[in-house]
Write a protein that holds these residues in place. Structure first.
Motif, PDB file in Angstrom:
ATOM      1  N   LYS A 114       0.893  -1.275   0.019  1.00  0.00           N
ATOM      2  CA  LYS A 114       0.214   0.039  -0.033  1.00  0.00           C
ATOM      3  C   LYS A 114       0.757   1.131  -0.100  1.00  0.00           C
ATOM      4  CE  LYS A 114      -3.168   2.475   3.186  1.00  0.00           C
ATOM      5  NZ  LYS A 114      -2.118   3.644   3.013  1.00  0.00           N
ATOM      6  N   SER A 115       0.603   2.132  -0.943  1.00  0.00           N
ATOM      7  CA  SER A 115       1.464   3.591  -1.102  1.00  0.00           C
ATOM      8  C   SER A 115       1.105   4.653   0.058  1.00  0.00           C
ATOM      9  CB  SER A 115       1.088   4.064  -2.370  1.00  0.00           C
ATOM     10  OG  SER A 115       1.724   3.128  -3.290  1.00  0.00           O
ATOM     11  N   ASP A 117      -0.390   7.623   1.569  1.00  0.00           N
ATOM     12  CA  ASP A 117      -1.573   8.714   1.008  1.00  0.00           C
ATOM     13  C   ASP A 117      -1.676   9.816   1.932  1.00  0.00           C
ATOM     14  OD1 ASP A 117      -2.490   6.992  -1.312  1.00  0.00           O
ATOM     15  OD2 ASP A 117      -3.195   5.675   0.123  1.00  0.00           O
ATOM     16  N   TYR A 118      -2.158  10.828   1.622  1.00  0.00           N
ATOM     17  CA  TYR A 118      -2.638  12.128   1.980  1.00  0.00           C
ATOM     18  C   TYR A 118      -3.966  12.084   2.283  1.00  0.00           C
ATOM     19  CZ  TYR A 118      -2.040  16.888   3.829  1.00  0.00           C
ATOM     20  OH  TYR A 118      -2.186  17.855   4.739  1.00  0.00           O
ATOM     21  N   GLY A 120      -7.351  12.546   2.233  1.00  0.00           N
ATOM     22  CA  GLY A 120      -8.228  13.183   1.069  1.00  0.00           C
ATOM     23  C   GLY A 120      -7.732  12.793  -0.396  1.00  0.00           C
ATOM     24  N   GLY A 121      -6.709  12.327  -0.182  1.00  0.00           N
ATOM     25  CA  GLY A 121      -6.086  12.073  -1.551  1.00  0.00           C
ATOM     26  C   GLY A 121      -5.158  12.878  -2.301  1.00  0.00           C
ATOM     27  N   ILE A 122      -4.725  12.664  -3.326  1.00  0.00           N
ATOM     28  CA  ILE A 122      -3.651  13.304  -4.231  1.00  0.00           C
ATOM     29  C   ILE A 122      -4.292  14.943  -4.352  1.00  0.00           C
ATOM     30  CG2 ILE A 122      -2.653  13.859  -6.423  1.00  0.00           C
ATOM     31  CD1 ILE A 122      -2.356  10.798  -6.608  1.00  0.00           C
ATOM     32  N   ASN A 123      -5.661  15.019  -4.882  1.00  0.00           N
ATOM     33  CA  ASN A 123      -6.396  16.320  -5.028  1.00  0.00           C
ATOM     34  C   ASN A 123      -6.295  17.047  -3.810  1.00  0.00           C
ATOM     35  OD1 ASN A 123      -6.672  15.638  -7.747  1.00  0.00           O
ATOM     36  ND2 ASN A 123      -8.705  15.151  -7.330  1.00  0.00           N
ATOM     37  N   SER A 187      -0.892   8.744   5.734  1.00  0.00           N
ATOM     38  CA  SER A 187      -1.071   7.065   6.086  1.00  0.00           C
ATOM     39  C   SER A 187       0.096   6.530   5.513  1.00  0.00           C
ATOM     40  CB  SER A 187      -2.485   6.522   5.550  1.00  0.00           C
ATOM     41  OG  SER A 187      -2.476   6.724   4.268  1.00  0.00           O
TER      42      SER A 187
END
Length: 209
Positions: A114-115, A117-118, A120-123, A187
């Protein structure tokens, strides 16, 4: 008009750990407190006036002071960035001199289940970086400036070792400050159920129109 465009991808690399974000939180907290105080005082003065001309003059003064506050805060953030970079350089020297044994340095894994992640995601990450970026701190004689910013997401979701590579030094510096100033943790990346260190690459482009 200046505008900032963000593109995101990730890659893996090896670099030594250093936790940095607290420096930037302290600076931002201090200046946000002073902004709040200025806002309160100017609002009192604005509400006490009845003439439109006087109100417009107070509003202009308020905007001027806030712009100055942004500039002063940026100077403080540059100081925090220099302190952090000195700390990172010292850590690298300790590793190179074997003050810290290389086998104890945490690895960055090339493959993860699993990469990182911020929230809310990339956007959401793009939006916050654009919001935090101090555009007035960028000096350029060209219409477009670019940089590639790499940073590590640590096992606890914090970031470290932010590096910006581009032809414009002032743009590189503001990009690093924006990344170190992110409000949320990532995360972390996961391998076999365990968090691992992971590195992102974030290309940035600013256009002057």
């Amino acid at each position: 008009m200046k505008s900032l465009f963000l593109f995101l991808c990730c890659f893996i690399s090896s670099v030594f750990f250093s936790q940095q974000k607290e420096e930037f939180k302290l600076v931002k907290s201090y200046y946000n407190q002073h902004r709040s105080m200025l806002n309160t005082e100017f609002k009192k003065k604005f509400d006490a006036e009845t003439g439109n001309f006087q109100k417009a003059s107070i509003k202009q003064d308020f905007l001027f002071f806030m712009k100055k506050m942004d500039s002063i805060e940026n100077v403080a953030l540059i100081g925090a960035l220099l302190k952090i970079k000195n700390t990172e350089d010292l850590s690298r020297l300790q590793l190179e001199n074997k003050t810290i044994s290389p086998e104890k340095a945490p690895d960055i894994f090339p493959i993860t289940d699993k990469s990182a992640d911020y929230p809310g995601g990339i956007n959401a990450l793009r939006k916050e970086v654009a919001h935090l970026f101090y555009i007035d701190g960028v000096l350029s004689e060209t219409k477009i400036v670019k940089a590639t910013v790499a940073f590590i997401v640590e096992k606890d979701g914090t970031i470290s070792n932010v590096e910006a590579q581009g032809d414009n030094f002032t743009f590189n510096r503001q990009a690093q400050i924006a990344l170190y100033s992110l409000s949320e943790k990532f995360s972390p990346a996961i391998i076999n159920g365990d968090p691992v260190r992971y590195r992102f690459k974030l290309p940035l482009t600013m256009s002057f129109e």
